[in-house]
Design an enzyme around this catalytic site. Structure first.
Site, PDB file in Angstrom:
ATOM      1  CB  CYS A  23     -21.782  42.611  -1.839  1.00  0.00           C
ATOM      2  SG  CYS A  23     -21.191  42.698  -0.153  1.00  0.00           S
ATOM      3  CG  ASP A  27     -17.134  50.472  -2.351  1.00  0.00           C
ATOM      4  OD1 ASP A  27     -15.961  50.094  -2.429  1.00  0.00           O
ATOM      5  OD2 ASP A  27     -18.056  49.960  -3.026  1.00  0.00           O
ATOM      6  NE  ARG A  36     -18.082  39.897   2.247  1.00  0.00           N
ATOM      7  CZ  ARG A  36     -18.396  39.486   1.018  1.00  0.00           C
ATOM      8  NH1 ARG A  36     -19.652  39.203   0.739  1.00  0.00           N
ATOM      9  NH2 ARG A  36     -17.491  39.371   0.076  1.00  0.00           N
ATOM     10  NE  ARG A  79     -19.553  42.922  -7.833  1.00  0.00           N
ATOM     11  CZ  ARG A  79     -19.027  42.922  -6.599  1.00  0.00           C
ATOM     12  NH1 ARG A  79     -19.667  42.357  -5.613  1.00  0.00           N
ATOM     13  NH2 ARG A  79     -17.844  43.450  -6.383  1.00  0.00           N
ATOM     14  CE  LYS A 101     -14.113  45.228   1.336  1.00  0.00           C
ATOM     15  NZ  LYS A 101     -14.303  44.497   0.078  1.00  0.00           N
ATOM     16  CG  ASN A 102     -11.862  46.791  -1.665  1.00  0.00           C
ATOM     17  OD1 ASN A 102     -12.135  45.723  -1.133  1.00  0.00           O
ATOM     18  ND2 ASN A 102     -12.786  47.685  -1.972  1.00  0.00           N
TER      19      ASN A 102
HETATM   20  C1  EPZ Z   1     -13.969  46.407  -6.621  1.00  0.00           C
HETATM   21  O1  EPZ Z   1     -14.941  45.476  -7.062  1.00  0.00           O
HETATM   22  C2  EPZ Z   1     -14.138  46.483  -5.106  1.00  0.00           C
HETATM   23  N1  EPZ Z   1     -13.898  45.171  -4.519  1.00  0.00           N
HETATM   24  C3  EPZ Z   1     -15.554  46.954  -4.781  1.00  0.00           C
HETATM   25  O2  EPZ Z   1     -15.644  47.092  -3.370  1.00  0.00           O
HETATM   26  C4  EPZ Z   1     -15.777  48.324  -5.421  1.00  0.00           C
HETATM   27  O3  EPZ Z   1     -17.098  48.737  -5.179  1.00  0.00           O
HETATM   28  C5  EPZ Z   1     -15.532  48.225  -6.934  1.00  0.00           C
HETATM   29  O4  EPZ Z   1     -14.207  47.702  -7.180  1.00  0.00           O
HETATM   30  C6  EPZ Z   1     -15.662  49.569  -7.634  1.00  0.00           C
HETATM   31  O5  EPZ Z   1     -14.770  50.474  -7.078  1.00  0.00           O
HETATM   32  C7  EPZ Z   1     -12.615  44.770  -4.348  1.00  0.00           C
HETATM   33  O6  EPZ Z   1     -11.667  45.459  -4.691  1.00  0.00           O
HETATM   34  C8  EPZ Z   1     -12.439  43.435  -3.690  1.00  0.00           C
HETATM   35  P1  EPZ Z   1     -15.393  46.560 -10.873  1.00  0.00           P
HETATM   36  P2  EPZ Z   1     -14.895  44.929  -8.593  1.00  0.00           P
HETATM   37  O7  EPZ Z   1     -14.879  45.409 -11.628  1.00  0.00           O
HETATM   38  O8  EPZ Z   1     -13.502  44.793  -9.025  1.00  0.00           O
HETATM   39  C9  EPZ Z   1     -18.619  45.884 -14.194  1.00  0.00           C
HETATM   40  C10 EPZ Z   1     -16.657  46.905  -1.265  1.00  0.00           C
HETATM   41  O9  EPZ Z   1     -17.745  47.198  -0.754  1.00  0.00           O
HETATM   42  N2  EPZ Z   1     -17.743  44.835 -14.721  1.00  0.00           N
HETATM   43  O10 EPZ Z   1     -14.663  47.846 -10.899  1.00  0.00           O
HETATM   44  O11 EPZ Z   1     -15.774  43.748  -8.674  1.00  0.00           O
HETATM   45  C11 EPZ Z   1     -19.237  45.486 -12.864  1.00  0.00           C
HETATM   46  O12 EPZ Z   1     -20.389  44.695 -13.079  1.00  0.00           O
HETATM   47  C12 EPZ Z   1     -16.614  46.297  -2.664  1.00  0.00           C
HETATM   48  O13 EPZ Z   1     -15.535  47.048  -0.700  1.00  0.00           O
HETATM   49  C13 EPZ Z   1     -18.053  44.234 -15.938  1.00  0.00           C
HETATM   50  O14 EPZ Z   1     -19.054  44.555 -16.566  1.00  0.00           O
HETATM   51  O15 EPZ Z   1     -15.583  46.148  -9.336  1.00  0.00           O
HETATM   52  C14 EPZ Z   1     -19.579  46.823 -12.238  1.00  0.00           C
HETATM   53  O16 EPZ Z   1     -20.816  47.251 -12.730  1.00  0.00           O
HETATM   54  C15 EPZ Z   1     -17.984  46.278  -3.314  1.00  0.00           C
HETATM   55  N3  EPZ Z   1     -17.238  43.251 -16.412  1.00  0.00           N
HETATM   56  C16 EPZ Z   1     -18.468  47.740 -12.756  1.00  0.00           C
HETATM   57  O17 EPZ Z   1     -17.854  47.053 -13.861  1.00  0.00           O
HETATM   58  C17 EPZ Z   1     -16.106  42.852 -15.741  1.00  0.00           C
HETATM   59  O18 EPZ Z   1     -15.387  41.961 -16.239  1.00  0.00           O
HETATM   60  C18 EPZ Z   1     -17.385  48.016 -11.722  1.00  0.00           C
HETATM   61  O19 EPZ Z   1     -16.913  46.768 -11.279  1.00  0.00           O
HETATM   62  C19 EPZ Z   1     -15.801  43.485 -14.517  1.00  0.00           C
HETATM   63  C20 EPZ Z   1     -16.622  44.481 -14.026  1.00  0.00           C
END
Ligand code: EPZ
Length: 430
Positions: free
Chosen positions: A116, A311, A404, A121, A22-23
């Site tokens: 979600c 995840d 989803r 985030r 998916k991702n």
């Molecule tokens: C991606 O989300 C995935 N989604 C998520 O999968 C996955 O859990 C996550 O990466 C971590 O591996 C997709 O790829 C569509 P992050 P993303 O930015 O990119 C903080 C699923 O169930 N952060 O790596 O949103 C954030 O708050 C989903 O398939 C900031 O602070 O994750 C989090 O605490 C859920 N500022 C941490 O980093 C930013 O600008 C990791 O978030 C961006 C992120």
């Protein structure tokens, strides 16, 4: 609102084929904006998040077509840079369209994304990086107006290896003038997959899989390509852990072993306590037999790849309910990924939550079926895992969350003999 009716305990027998990730698919759909042409995403999973992304693209002039080979996306005729608020607010990945929209059209209007509810985030890493590439950002309480007359290569150090920010900045750099160095990037397999896809389209990305990427801006990419994304390691982990928890004889095919090797090792280590557990791994599939007493797989702390995937945290918690011993999981990636626990409590689960660490006390209590509500995508999947192992029937509501990210989840489980049925609704009606 569709629901699952689940009866436990189930036993599993047979073969299940893992879908493309998916991702990976969601970011490849975003990357298709750069092509201004046609991409065939082979074997694309028909999941709710993909459908929402297609709706967003269609509303700005792209076309999408499902065929037996997969999903074809053509972004040649995009006619607006204003992304539809009500659709982008539904899904976090819609924000990953910012990079390619800026790269191609120099401007984009996008709502503050939803997705979600697993934590705050923020988007600061995305926005800081885009500014360093030359973008200017105006915002109101609902959306951003981002413009960049010239995206110029820059050296950008991410304060945290955010997956989405890494992908957004890669996409924004593909046509930037000169060289962009991204430091401390996410190394998730889906990020690697996106880079491989972009290079196959004519981009010039080096350091793929490492924590520092170099992107040399190019004039354009190819006008059409067909690409098969990597298998979904979270779906693989879900079926592997479920097969361990239940009594099973299961073959899981179309896997990328490198991405779930540590998990298979954890399960194989248990064989010393119970010879009824056996995992045989091949290059692109694995066989698991699981019989008799099950034991906790130990303690886990989630972290960016190659650490334990956040995840899979809720799924591992569900395994913890049905095994002997304690399972301790510390969540370091998201700040509120524990909403599934109140559903576990309805099943008689015993656990303690201290800060960002949950300790699941397994097998001490008889976990029974209950009326449950999915809190989010992976929390929803954990309720299915827990219900298949519990005594008695469960009704699980809001399963659109699960749809989803898992294609045909109930059908794949039914084909393995699991007692699960979709009721009160059609496929993927959220
Ligand atoms: C991606 O989300 C995935 N989604 C998520 O999968 C996955 O859990 C996550 O990466 C971590 O591996 C997709 O790829 C569509 P992050 P993303 O930015 O990119 C903080 C699923 O169930 N952060 O790596 O949103 C954030 O708050 C989903 O398939 C900031 O602070 O994750 C989090 O605490 C859920 N500022 C941490 O980093 C930013 O600008 C990791 O978030 C961006 C992120």
């Amino acid at each position: 609102m569709c629901k699952y009716l689940v009866s436990g305990p189930s036993t599993l027998y047979g073969e299940v084929k893992i879908s493309p990730a998916k991702n990976s698919v969601l970011t490849i759909i975003c990357a298709s904006i750069l092509l201004a042409g046609e991409v065939l995403i082979k074997d694309c999973p028909d999941i709710l998040d993909v459908r929402v992304m297609c709706e967003i693209l269609k509303s700005i002039g792209a076309t999408t077509l499902w065929t037996k080979e997969g999903l074809t996306v053509n972004t040649k005729n995009i006619f607006t840079t204003i992304l539809p608020k009500q659709k982008t607010a539904k899904i976090r990945a819609s924000f990953f369209m910012v990079g390619p929209m800026l790269a191609r059209f120099k401007t984009v209007t996008v709502s503050k994304p939803g997705g979600c509810k697993i934590g705050e985030r923020p988007l600061d890493i995305h926005l800081d990086g885009l500014k360093k590439l030359g973008a200017s950002i105006k915002e109101n309480e609902e959306e951003y107006l981002i413009t960049a007359n010239l995206l110029k290569g820059a050296k950008i150090t991410l304060r945290y290896p955010s997956v989405g920010a890494t992908e957004n900045l890669i996409l924004a750099s593909v046509f930037a003038k000169g060289e962009t160095n991204l430091i401390n990037v996410a190394k998730e397999p889906e990020v690697v997959d996106l880079c491989n896809y972009l290079n196959a389209c004519g981009a010039k990305i080096k350091g793929i899989g490492s924590q520092n990427l170099t992107i040399l801006g190019v004039e354009s990419l190819c006008k059409s390509i067909s690409y098969t994304p990597i298998p979904d390691r979270i779906e693989t982990g879900t079926f592997l852990l479920l097969s361990y928890l239940l009594d099973s004889n299961v073959q899981i095919t179309n896997i990328n072993l490198q991405n779930i090797y540590d998990l298979t090792k954890k399960i194989n280590n248990i064989t010393c306590k119970n010879s009824g557990i056996y995992v045989k791994i091949y290059s692109d599939k694995l066989y698991i037999r699981s019989k008799g007493e099950k034991y906790s797989l130990g303690d886990f702390t989630t972290s960016p790849y190659p650490g334990f995937a956040t995840d899979l945290h809720p799924i591992m918690s569900a395994v913890g309910l049905g095994v002997r011993g304690q399972t301790k999981i510390t969540e370091t990636v998201f700040d509120s990924r524990f909403m599934y626990l109140k559903e576990f409590a309805k099943m008689g689960a015993k656990f303690s939550l201290n800060g960002n660490t949950v300790t699941i006390f397994g097998k001490g209590e008889n976990i029974h079926g209950a009326h449950l509500v999915c809190p989010d995508l992976r929390g929803g999947a954990s309720l299915v895992v827990a219900s298949l192992s519990a005594q008695g029937d469960s009704v699980i509501e809001k399963v659109a969350y699960i749809m989803r990210g898992y294609s045909q989840f109930d059908k794949k489980l039914q084909s393995l003999g699991a007692k699960i049925k979709l009721i009160d609704g059609d496929y993927i009606d959220d």
